[in-house]
Design an enzyme around this catalytic site. Structure first.
Site, mmCIF file in Angstrom:
data_model
loop_
_atom_site.group_PDB
_atom_site.id
_atom_site.type_symbol
_atom_site.label_atom_id
_atom_site.label_comp_id
_atom_site.label_asym_id
_atom_site.label_seq_id
_atom_site.Cartn_x
_atom_site.Cartn_y
_atom_site.Cartn_z
ATOM 1 C CB CYS A 91 -0.858 -0.042 1.259
ATOM 2 S SG CYS A 91 -1.847 1.440 1.524
ATOM 3 C CB CYS A 205 -3.339 3.991 -5.398
ATOM 4 S SG CYS A 205 -4.591 3.080 -4.447
HETATM 5 N N1 DGL Z 1 -4.076 0.685 -1.962
HETATM 6 C C1 DGL Z 1 -3.636 1.780 -1.202
HETATM 7 C C2 DGL Z 1 -2.483 2.530 -1.781
HETATM 8 O O1 DGL Z 1 -1.672 1.935 -2.455
HETATM 9 C C3 DGL Z 1 -4.612 2.605 -0.424
HETATM 10 C C4 DGL Z 1 -5.897 2.980 -1.041
HETATM 11 C C5 DGL Z 1 -6.788 3.549 0.004
HETATM 12 O O2 DGL Z 1 -7.110 2.822 0.943
HETATM 13 O O3 DGL Z 1 -7.132 4.728 -0.106
HETATM 14 O O4 DGL Z 1 -2.308 3.700 -1.546
#
Ligand code: DGL
Length: 275
Positions: A91, A205
């Site tokens: 993430c 993301c």
């Molecule tokens: N998948 C996550 C990222 O790479 C977070 C997305 C979220 O929860 O807003 O930032």
């Protein structure tokens, strides 16, 4: 490859060699599956424990302190209950808010974080204009600012926060995904291979690769979309090798855990990983 769903699992039997222990992977939700997909390709003999924090997603529009606290709690749980040998923070938002804290707290545990692939994008662009689609939290972070500052030069980066897009992908809301992709593309500028246009998009993301088809459709066929799954998986392999903890003889297996609706994770794992 087996996939199992559990809300809790007792500690592994004591004495299992470090190399035989699982690798932890976590995200605010299902986005980290885009990283897990590449990890499984790169490391087919490793066992993984995937934790989706779906009960607290999305992270991208939350305060850093909240994301850091969740990341710390998840890491402790993966260590205590699953005796993970390494952790992939799948993430971008959690990497920017918490990776330095996790490293400070668990000095012995090898970590891999993810961050927007600005450097590969700068090598790929022909027009010199690149858009970075990411969460508000990632783009506002000191870690991202440092990365961005280091890359300033011939290429120009257009930073586009995509509020709501991770949540729409998390919940598989197709019309909303298309709508948001269109809206953020319009806000970022003009795309294409002609001079002055944005010809490269960085997906900052881990949820966004699951909107790849829609994005390519919206941006046009000439635009290159760069994601981070492959380099992250290669980095994980290097790290295991450096620490001498690769599993040379394991059977691939993923244990799925979630703090949110089990169905969301189950369906995403089926849809995107065929598990
Ligand atoms: N998948 C996550 C990222 O790479 C977070 C997305 C979220 O929860 O807003 O930032």
């Amino acid at each position: 490859m087996n996939g199992t769903f559990e809300s809790a699992r007792p500690a592994d039997a004591a004495g299992r060699a470090t190399s035989r222990r699982p690798i932890g992977v976590f995200d605010s939700g299902v986005g980290g599956l885009s990283i897990l997909r590449e990890l499984r390709r790169e490391l087919p003999k490793e066992e993984f424990v995937y934790f989706s924090d779906g009960g607290h997603a999305p992270y991208g529009e939350r305060a850093d302190a909240f994301v850091a606290e969740r990341s710390r709690a998840i890491t402790r749980r993966l260590l205590d209950e699953h005796r993970i040998k390494a952790l992939v923070v799948a993430c971008n938002t959690a990497t920017t808010a918490a990776l330095h804290l996790l490293r400070a707290e668990h000095g012995q545990l090898p970590f891999v974080g993810v961050e927007p692939a600005l450097k590969p994008a700068a090598s790929a662009t022909r027009t010199g204009r690149i858009a970075v689609f990411a969460t508000r939290g990632t783009l506002a972070s000191a870690r991202f600012r440092a990365l961005h500052d280091a890359m300033r030069g011939p290429a120009e980066f257009v930073l586009q926060p995509c509020d709501g897009l991770a949540a729409a992908i998390e919940n598989d809301r197709e019309a909303e995904i298309r709508d948001l992709c269109g809206r953020y593309a319009r806000l970022a500028g003009e795309f294409g291979s002609a001079p002055g246009r944005i010809d490269t998009v960085v997906l900052g993301c881990t949820h966004y690769p699951f909107a790849m088809r829609v994005l390519q459709d919206v941006l046009g066929p000439d635009v290159r979309i760069v994601e981070t799954g492959e380099p992250v998986a290669r980095q994980a392999r290097r790290l295991l090798d450096v620490h001498g903890i690769s599993n040379g003889e394991g059977a691939a297996r993923v244990t799925f855990l979630t703090s949110g609706p089990e169905r969301t994770l189950r369906e995403a794992a089926q849809r995107w990983l065929g598990l």
